[in-house]
Design a protein around this motif. Sequence first.
Motif, PDB file in Angstrom:
ATOM      1  N   GLU A   9      43.324  55.805  59.023  1.00 27.94           N
ATOM      2  CA  GLU A   9      43.711  54.620  59.784  1.00 27.94           C
ATOM      3  C   GLU A   9      42.708  53.477  59.621  1.00 27.94           C
ATOM      4  N   ASN A  10      42.102  53.395  58.446  1.00 26.11           N
ATOM      5  CA  ASN A  10      41.125  52.360  58.165  1.00 26.11           C
ATOM      6  C   ASN A  10      41.835  51.140  57.574  1.00 26.11           C
ATOM      7  N   ASN A  11      41.757  49.995  58.256  1.00 21.82           N
ATOM      8  CA  ASN A  11      42.352  48.751  57.785  1.00 21.82           C
ATOM      9  C   ASN A  11      41.235  47.772  57.456  1.00 21.82           C
ATOM     10  N   ALA A  12      41.454  46.933  56.425  1.00 20.78           N
ATOM     11  CA  ALA A  12      40.423  45.967  56.057  1.00 20.78           C
ATOM     12  C   ALA A  12      41.019  44.851  55.218  1.00 20.78           C
ATOM     13  N   ASP A  13      40.304  43.712  55.196  1.00 21.52           N
ATOM     14  CA  ASP A  13      40.621  42.629  54.266  1.00 21.52           C
ATOM     15  C   ASP A  13      39.605  42.695  53.141  1.00 21.52           C
ATOM     16  N   LEU A  14      40.094  42.668  51.927  1.00 24.09           N
ATOM     17  CA  LEU A  14      39.229  42.728  50.758  1.00 24.09           C
ATOM     18  C   LEU A  14      39.429  41.482  49.911  1.00 24.09           C
ATOM     19  N   SER A  15      38.374  41.060  49.261  1.00 33.33           N
ATOM     20  CA  SER A  15      38.476  39.959  48.324  1.00 33.33           C
ATOM     21  C   SER A  15      38.474  40.554  46.926  1.00 33.33           C
ATOM     22  N   MET A  16      39.464  40.171  46.141  1.00 31.97           N
ATOM     23  CA  MET A  16      39.542  40.699  44.776  1.00 31.97           C
ATOM     24  C   MET A  16      40.216  39.668  43.879  1.00 31.97           C
ATOM     25  N   PRO A  17      39.921  39.704  42.585  1.00 30.03           N
ATOM     26  CA  PRO A  17      40.537  38.731  41.685  1.00 30.03           C
ATOM     27  C   PRO A  17      41.969  39.121  41.332  1.00 30.03           C
ATOM     28  N   ALA A  18      42.814  38.082  41.182  1.00 25.50           N
ATOM     29  CA  ALA A  18      44.172  38.302  40.692  1.00 25.50           C
ATOM     30  C   ALA A  18      44.094  38.512  39.171  1.00 25.50           C
ATOM     31  N   ARG A  24      41.630  36.358  45.486  1.00 25.56           N
ATOM     32  CA  ARG A  24      42.716  36.629  46.436  1.00 25.56           C
ATOM     33  C   ARG A  24      42.157  37.442  47.589  1.00 25.56           C
ATOM     34  N   THR A  25      42.763  37.301  48.757  1.00 27.52           N
ATOM     35  CA  THR A  25      42.416  38.132  49.908  1.00 27.52           C
ATOM     36  C   THR A  25      43.565  39.110  50.104  1.00 27.52           C
ATOM     37  N   VAL A  26      43.229  40.387  50.120  1.00 27.05           N
ATOM     38  CA  VAL A  26      44.230  41.446  50.226  1.00 27.05           C
ATOM     39  C   VAL A  26      43.928  42.259  51.484  1.00 27.05           C
ATOM     40  N   HIS A  27      44.957  42.414  52.314  1.00 33.60           N
ATOM     41  CA  HIS A  27      44.824  43.245  53.510  1.00 33.60           C
ATOM     42  C   HIS A  27      45.265  44.654  53.135  1.00 33.60           C
ATOM     43  N   THR A  28      44.399  45.603  53.449  1.00 29.14           N
ATOM     44  CA  THR A  28      44.744  46.998  53.174  1.00 29.14           C
ATOM     45  C   THR A  28      45.047  47.692  54.497  1.00 29.14           C
ATOM     46  N   ARG A  29      46.036  48.562  54.436  1.00 29.39           N
ATOM     47  CA  ARG A  29      46.367  49.360  55.604  1.00 29.39           C
ATOM     48  C   ARG A  29      46.593  50.787  55.130  1.00 29.39           C
ATOM     49  N   ARG A  48      48.611  44.099  50.845  1.00 31.28           N
ATOM     50  CA  ARG A  48      49.408  42.893  51.047  1.00 31.28           C
ATOM     51  C   ARG A  48      48.525  41.679  50.793  1.00 31.28           C
ATOM     52  N   ASP A  49      48.987  40.782  49.915  1.00 27.52           N
ATOM     53  CA  ASP A  49      48.248  39.554  49.610  1.00 27.52           C
ATOM     54  C   ASP A  49      48.384  38.611  50.804  1.00 27.52           C
ATOM     55  N   VAL A  50      47.268  38.313  51.466  1.00 25.11           N
ATOM     56  CA  VAL A  50      47.273  37.446  52.646  1.00 25.11           C
ATOM     57  C   VAL A  50      46.480  36.154  52.403  1.00 25.11           C
ATOM     58  N   THR A  51      46.278  35.819  51.131  1.00 23.57           N
ATOM     59  CA  THR A  51      45.469  34.644  50.785  1.00 23.57           C
ATOM     60  C   THR A  51      46.008  33.378  51.439  1.00 23.57           C
ATOM     61  N   ALA A  52      47.287  33.084  51.252  1.00 20.64           N
ATOM     62  CA  ALA A  52      47.877  31.852  51.797  1.00 20.64           C
ATOM     63  C   ALA A  52      47.791  31.850  53.323  1.00 20.64           C
ATOM     64  N   GLU A  53      48.056  32.993  53.933  1.00 22.62           N
ATOM     65  CA  GLU A  53      48.003  33.098  55.397  1.00 22.62           C
ATOM     66  C   GLU A  53      46.591  32.835  55.911  1.00 22.62           C
ATOM     67  N   ARG A  54      45.588  33.404  55.271  1.00 23.06           N
ATOM     68  CA  ARG A  54      44.189  33.200  55.685  1.00 23.06           C
ATOM     69  C   ARG A  54      43.767  31.746  55.462  1.00 23.06           C
ATOM     70  N   GLU A  55      44.222  31.134  54.358  1.00 21.10           N
ATOM     71  CA  GLU A  55      43.905  29.724  54.093  1.00 21.10           C
ATOM     72  C   GLU A  55      44.535  28.825  55.160  1.00 21.10           C
ATOM     73  N   ARG A  56      45.780  29.113  55.542  1.00 17.03           N
ATOM     74  CA  ARG A  56      46.434  28.350  56.610  1.00 17.03           C
ATOM     75  C   ARG A  56      45.670  28.494  57.925  1.00 17.03           C
ATOM     76  N   MET A  57      45.258  29.712  58.231  1.00  9.31           N
ATOM     77  CA  MET A  57      44.493  29.953  59.455  1.00  9.31           C
ATOM     78  C   MET A  57      43.181  29.178  59.422  1.00  9.31           C
ATOM     79  N   GLN A  58      42.504  29.174  58.271  1.00 14.23           N
ATOM     80  CA  GLN A  58      41.237  28.465  58.154  1.00 14.23           C
ATOM     81  C   GLN A  58      41.430  26.957  58.322  1.00 14.23           C
TER      82      GLN A  58
END
Length: 181
Positions: A9-18, A24-29, A48-58
């Motif tokens: 049940e470890n969830n995290a956001d990781l930064s990795m290249p496309a 890209r920011t990828v959310h792992t679940r 799940r690629d959450v790059t656009a979502e994180r950029e909007r939040m920022q």
Amino acid sequence: PTPTAATAENNADLSMPAVDGTPRTVHTRNLPINGADGQIRGILVVLRDVTAERERMQRTIEEQKMAAISALASNLSHTASNLHKLIRVRAEAMLDYLPNDSRARQDTEGIVSAVERVGALTRQVASVARASGHAAEHTPLTPIQLTDAVNTAVELVRTPFDAQNIQIELHLAEPPPIVQA
């Protein structure tokens, strides 16, 4: 090794290249896969690629910060402006009663001079609030003497102009016009 509930049940956001190398920011679940006996037999990893979502939040966070700074600048400049006017009027009134060669007059003139510098700073802070649009949204129109506005503008540019040996001459109408601003 057998997966445990903690790793399952470890969830995290990781930064990795496309593939093209862009970050890209990828959310792992991680989801556990349970056997018939209820024991964890494996882990399903969902990416799940959450790059656009994180950029909007920022961007939203940055906009909220700027709005808060603008609101603070607007409120501070309004309060400081009122205090500036009060102190200036009272100090100038005191000058009418003080002898020209007295120490009290020199001190009071120093107060008037310092208050004018505070007034210039207050106007600069107000211009920051206006530039961001906050002050325009929340400040009602009030009557002002156009001469005061012109004198304020001149004071804001006087120092840089003086440094370039540019002289400013004013020829203002009497009585001063009053406008809504």
